[in-house]
Design an enzyme around this catalytic site. Structure first.
Site, PDB file in Angstrom:
ATOM      1  N   LYS A  39      -4.546   3.205   6.635  1.00  0.00           N
ATOM      2  CA  LYS A  39      -3.899   4.376   7.230  1.00  0.00           C
ATOM      3  C   LYS A  39      -4.392   5.665   6.583  1.00  0.00           C
ATOM      4  O   LYS A  39      -4.516   6.699   7.252  1.00  0.00           O
ATOM      5  CB  LYS A  39      -2.379   4.260   7.103  1.00  0.00           C
ATOM      6  CG  LYS A  39      -1.755   3.202   8.013  1.00  0.00           C
ATOM      7  CD  LYS A  39      -0.255   3.208   7.887  1.00  0.00           C
ATOM      8  CE  LYS A  39       0.395   2.304   8.927  1.00  0.00           C
ATOM      9  NZ  LYS A  39       0.038   0.908   8.773  1.00  0.00           N
TER      10      LYS A  39
ATOM     11  N   GLU B 250       3.994  10.718   3.438  1.00  0.00           N
ATOM     12  CA  GLU B 250       4.007  11.727   4.493  1.00  0.00           C
ATOM     13  C   GLU B 250       5.358  12.428   4.518  1.00  0.00           C
ATOM     14  O   GLU B 250       6.389  11.824   4.203  1.00  0.00           O
ATOM     15  CB  GLU B 250       3.768  11.095   5.871  1.00  0.00           C
ATOM     16  CG  GLU B 250       2.376  10.559   6.076  1.00  0.00           C
ATOM     17  CD  GLU B 250       2.222   9.929   7.447  1.00  0.00           C
ATOM     18  OE1 GLU B 250       3.254   9.711   8.121  1.00  0.00           O
ATOM     19  OE2 GLU B 250       1.088   9.651   7.843  1.00  0.00           O
TER      20      GLU B 250
ATOM     21  N   HIS C  64      12.319   0.345  11.146  1.00  0.00           N
ATOM     22  CA  HIS C  64      11.008   0.850  11.554  1.00  0.00           C
ATOM     23  C   HIS C  64      10.294  -0.104  12.505  1.00  0.00           C
ATOM     24  O   HIS C  64       9.079  -0.017  12.680  1.00  0.00           O
ATOM     25  CB  HIS C  64      10.118   1.130  10.335  1.00  0.00           C
ATOM     26  CG  HIS C  64      10.725   2.096   9.363  1.00  0.00           C
ATOM     27  ND1 HIS C  64      10.857   3.443   9.634  1.00  0.00           N
ATOM     28  CD2 HIS C  64      11.269   1.909   8.134  1.00  0.00           C
ATOM     29  CE1 HIS C  64      11.434   4.044   8.601  1.00  0.00           C
ATOM     30  NE2 HIS C  64      11.701   3.139   7.695  1.00  0.00           N
TER      31      HIS C  64
ATOM     32  N   ARG D 151      -5.675  -3.205  18.651  1.00  0.00           N
ATOM     33  CA  ARG D 151      -5.339  -4.465  19.326  1.00  0.00           C
ATOM     34  C   ARG D 151      -4.443  -4.159  20.505  1.00  0.00           C
ATOM     35  O   ARG D 151      -4.064  -3.008  20.735  1.00  0.00           O
ATOM     36  CB  ARG D 151      -4.600  -5.399  18.362  1.00  0.00           C
ATOM     37  CG  ARG D 151      -3.386  -4.730  17.722  1.00  0.00           C
ATOM     38  CD  ARG D 151      -2.510  -5.676  16.953  1.00  0.00           C
ATOM     39  NE  ARG D 151      -1.515  -5.006  16.135  1.00  0.00           N
ATOM     40  CZ  ARG D 151      -0.377  -4.491  16.574  1.00  0.00           C
ATOM     41  NH1 ARG D 151      -0.087  -4.543  17.868  1.00  0.00           N
ATOM     42  NH2 ARG D 151       0.481  -3.912  15.748  1.00  0.00           N
TER      43      ARG D 151
END
Length: 660
Positions: free
Chosen positions: A116, A200, A235, A292
């Site tokens: 990421k 973040e 999440h 994907r």
């Protein structure tokens, strides 16, 4: 086009791929673990090969065995599905080395998006907007703590190589950072074999909107509208819909073009999903790209009329995209919910067990069920506990919601705890109907979503008793456990035939007394008495209770009778003798395992003084961590397990004496 492909996956996605491949005349090779020997995807395939024992590391993650099976079976290509090896660059490279087509993106694209932090650096160079944060290589605790303070709070700490909510923590203050980092690292290591983290800034009311992209080998790339996946727990997505509500055509084009730009920046091929955080002011930020097919791809299929697995196969075979961007059309509105074996009232703990009864909504142009299980299959502790995806479509969002509510009412499962009732609470919630969506929806509306259900215990009790009697009538020529002639205080000769049934639900025990008259039953429940009639046809009970005529489905497995009233299931244990009332006082201070799993950490020692709410043990199940907390102030008398131990549901973990 390929003549034979291997599907390196299991469950509903393997079945989904086989279905489209067969329509194209492609033969399919399945692989399976020992736990999946009789699974639906194995039965659907043209041939199947055993991989190994149930744990994923010994079966579905054995890329060497999968490659060998593909070569042995003559498969020309491998479809990885989602999860397992779908985003594993070593697997994609192994396919290339074996001259087998990997039905997915190039190795370089998987590598670029696999981290990421690296992905965000690439997106920044490509001009795709990013949320402020830290994506650096220095992963020392001290450096991460320093960068955490710079980013500010609240912030999101998440695994750089993660997904599905694993290895992710919201940090609200500096005091929480160290413990959140330790927990996120453990989950990341267990789930992905890498504990690299990124930080973040946490947007407090964002929506999760993602764009479906496709790119071929001829320089073409398109986006197939967007999906709103804002309703999440831990999440992980619970409800997905397309198109996103209250999303303008201009916003769709801006985000879609940014997603295509992201795909082109890494020379992408095949199906991919670019995920964005969409803020209240209309700004959006790149979150990650999944290289994907997504779990929620059916909602895109429903509004575009396209088969995305078909697109994947065509592109992997070297053909161009079936449509150009201006040919992509959106029609109507689609909603998907994920039906899980889990307990929403117990922090969504995964459930395991046998699907003793399974009735799905009838499929039509409006309703679709993607599943990998059938009745009597086991939901095992080794894999994700998703039972199915339920997808509906209609011309408008309001009508699609109505379709979903009816389909949820028609979905009936017994044997394991499910989230069907919770999904109904979500879909009928006024804020959901008004499209007041953000990723904190479930927490924000927690009290109303988890309000005690309108109990229909009395009605369900009467219906369960009527079912038992109708079963006895239908089996009158066969001696069964329900025969009233076996009851010590049942039917009496020379009197009005009367029987008393004992039905237990949870800790509540009820006695239902029924008198059989010539034209009806007289049912006595506590102080209430009601005249009833009933007829049983298979698993459908038609009953008249007082002035109310109703039809319900009822299932029976061993000594448990399950009555389905709309989306609620009422389980009653039918007792033929009084159970011993054991004194449980000696266990009043014990803490037990809420599910099968592994002990990750024990945070107390024998003799420790604990406060109510203190975390004593951390367990892991299905790659998610769960904290076992003290329910009262007290002293730990003993600890029965250590880190790494496997424990069964209900096993005593800690014994302690509560303070007076």
């Amino acid at each position: 086009m390929f003549r034979k492909i291997l599907i390196a996956n299991r469950g509903e996605i393997a079945c989904r791929i086989i279905d489209t491949a067969h329509k194209l005349g492609i033969r399919c090779v399945a692989v399976y673990s020992e736990a999946d020997a009789n699974a639906r995807h194995v039965r659907m395939a043209d041939e199947a090969y055993l991989l190994g024992p149930a744990p994923s590391k010994d079966s579905y993650l054995r890329l060497d065995k999968i490659i060998a099976i593909a070569q042995k079976s003559g498969a020309e290509a491998i479809h990885p599905g989602y999860g397992f090896l779908a985003e594993n660059e070593q697997f994609a490279q192994a396919c290339a080395d074996a001259d087998i087509v990997f039905i997915g993106p190039p190795v370089s694209a998987i590598t670029a998006m696999g981290s990421k932090s690296a992905a965000k650096n690439i997106m920044q160079k490509a001009g795709v907007p990013l949320v402020p944060g830290y994506h650096g290589e220095d992963q020392s605790d001290a450096k991460l703590a320093e960068e955490s303070a710079k980013v500010g709070y609240p912030q999101l700490l998440k695994a750089a190589y993660g997904g599905g909510g694993k290895g992710m923590r919201v940090v609200w203050s500096e005091d929480e950072f160290a413990s959140a980092l330790a927990g996120a690292r453990r989950e990341a290591t267990a789930g992905f074999g890498n504990d690299k983290m990124l930080i973040e800034r946490y947007l407090t009311k964002p929506r999760h909107i993602e764009i479906q992209v496709f790119a071929d080998n001829h320089g073409n790339a398109v986006y197939l509208a967007e999906r709103d996946c804002s309703i999440q727990r831990r999440h992980q997505k619970v409800i997905e819909e397309a198109p996103a509500p209250n999303f303008t055509q201009q916003q769709r084009e801006s985000m879609g073009e940014a997603a295509v730009k992201a795909a082109q920046a890494i020379d992408y091929r095949g199906a991919g999903t670019v995920e964005f955080l969409f803020d209240e002011d209309g700004s959006f930020y790149f979150m990650e790209m999944n290289t994907r097919l997504q779990v929620e791809h059916p909602v895109t299929e429903m509004i575009t009329g396209q088969d995305l697995v078909n697109w994947q196969l065509l592109i992997a075979a070297g053909e161009p995209l079936p449509l150009s961007q201006d040919q992509v059309q959106i029609d109507g509105h689609a909603i998907e919910v994920r039906v899980y074996a889990e307990d929403p009232d117990n922090d969504f703990l995964p459930a395991t067990g046998k699907l003793t009864y399974l009735r799905q909504p009838e499929a039509s142009r409006y309703v679709r069920v993607d599943t990998g299980v059938v009745e009597n299959d086991e939901v095992s502790p080794f894999y994700d506990p998703m039972i199915a995806k339920l997808i509906v479509w209609d011309q408008s969002r309001d009508r699609a919601i109505s379709r979903m509510l009816r389909a949820l009412d028609d979905y009936r499962i017994a044997g394991v705890t499910t989230n069907l009732g919770f999904l109904t609470s979500l879909a009928e919630h006024p804020a959901f109907k008004a499209a007041e969506l953000d990723t904190n929806f479930i927490n924000q509306h927690h009290d109303s979503l988890f309000a005690p259900a309108n109990q229909q215990n009395n009605q369900a009790l009467v219906l369960a008793a009527l079912y038992i009697l109708q079963q006895q009538k239908s089996q009158v020529n066969h001696k069964t456990s329900f025969s009233p002639w076996q009851f010590s205080h049942g039917w009496r000769l020379n009197e009005t035939p009367t029987v008393t049934l004992t039905l237990r639900r949870g800790d509540e025990e009820n006695q239902v007394t029924i008198e059989q008259h010539q034209q009806h039953y007289q049912v006595q429940l506590g102080e209430q008495s009601v005249i009833c009639n009933a007829e049983l046809n298979g698993d459908e009970l038609s009953a008249v209770v007082g002035e109310h005529r109703t039809k319900v489905r009822v299932s029976q497995y061993q000594d448990t009778v399950s009555v389905f009233i709309k989306h609620q299931r009422y389980d009653f244990i039918y007792q033929t003798e009084v159970a011993t009332d054991l004194d449980g006082a000696e266990h009043a201070g014990s803490l037990t395992a809420p599910m099968n799993g592994t002990v990750v950490a024990v945070l107390v020692d024998k003799g420790a003084v604990v406060k109510a709410g203190d975390t004593l043990v951390i367990m892991e199940a299905m790659k998610m961590e769960y904290s076992i907390k003290a329910t009262q102030d007290g002293t730990v008398n003993d600890v029965f397990y250590a880190a790494g131990d496997l424990v069964q549901d209900g096993a005593e973990l800690v014994d302690f004496t509560a303070d007076e």
